[in-house]
Design a protein around this motif. Structure first.
Motif, short mmCIF file in Angstrom:
data_model
loop_
_atom_site.label_atom_id
_atom_site.label_comp_id
_atom_site.label_asym_id
_atom_site.label_seq_id
_atom_site.Cartn_x
_atom_site.Cartn_y
_atom_site.Cartn_z
N PRO A 156 59.83 107.71 102.63
CA PRO A 156 60.10 107.74 101.27
C PRO A 156 59.35 108.72 100.45
O PRO A 156 60.25 109.19 99.51
CB PRO A 156 59.40 106.28 100.85
N ALA A 157 58.39 109.35 101.06
CA ALA A 157 57.85 110.55 100.28
C ALA A 157 58.68 111.83 100.37
O ALA A 157 58.97 112.62 99.43
CB ALA A 157 56.49 110.67 100.79
N THR A 158 59.34 111.91 101.69
CA THR A 158 60.11 113.13 101.89
C THR A 158 61.54 112.87 101.19
O THR A 158 62.16 113.88 100.44
CB THR A 158 60.34 113.01 103.43
N VAL A 159 62.07 111.58 100.85
CA VAL A 159 63.16 111.33 100.27
C VAL A 159 63.05 111.76 98.70
O VAL A 159 63.78 112.46 98.04
CB VAL A 159 63.77 109.96 100.31
N LEU A 160 61.76 111.30 98.28
CA LEU A 160 61.40 111.68 96.75
C LEU A 160 61.16 113.09 96.62
O LEU A 160 61.66 113.63 95.56
CB LEU A 160 60.06 110.87 96.76
N HIS A 208 65.70 108.43 93.70
CA HIS A 208 64.46 109.08 93.13
C HIS A 208 63.73 108.00 92.32
O HIS A 208 62.55 107.88 92.20
CB HIS A 208 64.78 110.37 92.37
N SER A 209 64.47 107.28 91.55
CA SER A 209 63.88 106.01 90.81
C SER A 209 63.42 104.82 91.72
O SER A 209 62.75 103.92 91.11
CB SER A 209 64.79 105.60 89.58
N GLY A 210 64.11 104.61 92.77
CA GLY A 210 63.98 103.60 93.70
C GLY A 210 64.83 102.44 93.34
O GLY A 210 64.78 101.27 94.15
N LEU A 226 58.21 100.39 95.11
CA LEU A 226 57.81 101.43 96.26
C LEU A 226 57.61 102.62 95.50
O LEU A 226 56.61 103.49 95.99
CB LEU A 226 58.98 101.58 97.24
N ILE A 227 58.54 103.00 94.72
CA ILE A 227 58.24 104.41 93.89
C ILE A 227 56.85 104.39 93.06
O ILE A 227 56.14 105.44 92.96
CB ILE A 227 59.43 104.64 92.86
N PHE A 228 56.49 103.12 92.50
CA PHE A 228 55.33 103.08 91.74
C PHE A 228 54.12 103.60 92.71
O PHE A 228 53.18 104.04 92.70
CB PHE A 228 55.07 101.74 91.36
N VAL A 229 54.17 102.75 93.93
CA VAL A 229 53.23 103.01 94.87
C VAL A 229 53.11 104.47 95.43
O VAL A 229 52.04 105.07 95.73
CB VAL A 229 53.44 102.03 96.43
N LEU A 230 54.36 105.01 95.55
CA LEU A 230 54.36 106.33 96.11
C LEU A 230 53.91 107.40 94.86
O LEU A 230 53.13 108.33 95.33
CB LEU A 230 55.82 106.87 96.27
N GLY A 231 53.70 106.97 93.77
CA GLY A 231 53.08 107.72 92.75
C GLY A 231 51.74 107.93 92.76
O GLY A 231 51.06 108.83 92.85
N LEU A 232 51.26 106.72 93.07
CA LEU A 232 49.78 106.47 93.21
C LEU A 232 49.23 107.12 94.41
O LEU A 232 48.21 107.80 94.53
CB LEU A 232 49.26 104.94 93.27
N ALA A 233 50.30 107.15 95.44
CA ALA A 233 49.79 107.73 96.83
C ALA A 233 49.88 109.05 96.53
O ALA A 233 48.90 109.90 97.19
CB ALA A 233 50.70 107.18 98.01
N THR A 234 50.81 109.92 95.98
CA THR A 234 50.92 111.16 95.94
C THR A 234 49.32 111.76 94.88
O THR A 234 48.78 112.75 95.46
CB THR A 234 51.93 111.75 95.03
#
Length: 402
Positions: free
Chosen positions: A217-221, A349-351, A361-369
């Motif tokens: 998902p990070a690569t897609v984002l 991009h928005s999930g 998942l996008i919220f989690v990805l934001g925190l993980a980034t």
């Protein structure tokens, strides 16, 4: 080049890409988290605009917008949602009917009890409560620096995309270990971390594990970030060359001559869209209605639930001219592969492509980034001293050698 030399090279690429982009990726990650809930936050911050007293028989959104248009001939209604929740006003985008007399606002909120204005605001980025969410969006997308900021964020996203691939490579064992029977055991251990380890080891394990778990998902984002930041400059020309979309009357500039005043209303445009959807077997309902004064076209956005969302490839739009004639259909589900890819960018991009789970998942990805930016710079700082000392020793040995 020896295996250790190759890994050292790619480690340096990963390190310096991360250092060059970490501040911007942390900004994008944190603001991206906020934008997953931007509409509820905007409504909570501006309850005086979005909420209205309870009414037993309120106007529907289309009736409220038409009542506003009839009562205010000095403005032109541009866009509004077809449905709003009980107890909510109707947010309507407007512009001046006469460009010589511009309005002091671009959005009005219509009370559905009697059609009066509950409030107004001018769209734009800011840090007051009226404009905070637009400010967060602009900061996320362009750093509030216009085109230059958008390009900078696009370059950082490209660095992120490359760094993801390089980071995956660096998690693999060396060639010797790869050939051993314990490869999968060694590699699978990198997907876990323990909080009772020393802090540097915790940060290293967390950095690697979160990157592995969220790699896809990070690569897609990252890819969608690059594509959207360079949408007009690179993405659209490339996609159109490879797989052109169906021609649309919205492709070119609007005609120089002003179109005649429309002979149909928003309510009639909604009915025409519903009739056309029924004729083609589409069980979707109008979610947003828009009017383009430059072209004289009505646009009706249709979704499965009648609310503006972007699941799968997003909505379908029908356009009608001011006389009620069908003009065009924007339907990515029946268009070219290139158009499908273009319309998939924002849902991915928005999930929203898979609904609520995707948004979470996008919220989690934001925190993980943000987390990977912090852990990455910490690891660089902790290893910088020993790495420099080792390089100096190696240089001294080479100089002393015959």
């Amino acid at each position: 080049m020896a295996d250790s030399g190759v890994r050292s090279f790619w480690m340096a690429i990963h390190r310096y890409l991360g250092l060059a982009t970490l501040v911007f990726l942390a900004i994008a990650g944190v603001t991206g988290c906020v934008l997953t809930v931007d509409k509820p936050l905007d409504a909570a911050l501006n309850a005086d605009l979005f909420r209205q007293p309870a009414n037993s028989a309120p106007l529907d959104a289309v009736q409220a917008a038409q009542a506003l248009q009839a009562a205010r001939p000095d403005l032109t209604v541009l866009s509004f949602p077809a449905h709003v929740s009980a107890g909510d006003t109707v947010p309507v985008s407007v512009t001046a009917a006469d460009p010589k007399h511009p309005l002091a606002y671009s959005e009005v909120f219509v009370d559905r009890a009697d059609g009066h204005l509950a409030g107004t605001r001018m769209a734009g980025a800011g840090w007051d409560r009226r404009h905070l969410m637009q400010g967060v969006y602009s900061f996320h997308y362009t750093l509030l620096a216009g085109t230059a900021g958008r390009w900078l964020m696009g370059i950082c996203a490209l660095g992120w995309l490359i760094g993801n691939v390089v980071g995956l490579y660096l998690t693999f064992p060396t060639r010797e270990r790869f050939a051993s029977r314990g490869f999968w055991k060694k590699w699978s251990a990198l997907w876990t971390f323990r909080l009772n380890n020393p802090l540097p080891r915790v940060f290293l394990d967390l950095h690697r594990a979160s990157g592995l778990w969220l790699l896809v998902p990070a690569t897609v984002l990252a890819f969608t970030s690059v594509a959207m930041n360079f949408f007009d400059e690179a993405f659209t020309p490339t996609v159109q060359a490879l797989s052109p979309a169906r021609p649309s009357p919205f492709d070119g500039p609007p005609p120089a001559a002003a179109p005649p005043p429309p002979r149909i209303s928003f309510a009639q445009a909604r009915s025409l869209a519903m009739q056309r959807a029924a004729a083609v077997g589409l069980g979707w309902t109008p979610a947003r209605l828009s009017y383009s004064p430059e072209r004289g076209f009505y646009s009706v956005m249709l979704t499965a639930g009648g609310v503006e969302t972007y699941s799968r490839l997003g909505p379908i739009d029908y356009a009608f001219d001011g006389a009620g004639r069908f003009v065009s259909e924007d339907n990515p589900y029946s268009d070219s592969a290139g158009r499908k890819l273009s319309r998939a960018l924002y849902p991915l991009h928005s999930g929203q492509v898979i609904g609520l789970p995707g948004v979470v998942l996008i919220f989690v990805l934001g925190l993980a980034t943000a987390e990977m930016s912090v852990t990455g710079v910490y690891l660089w700082w902790k290893r910088r001293g020993p790495r420099i000392a080792g390089e100096r020793r190696l240089k001294a040995l080479r100089e002393a050698a015959p």
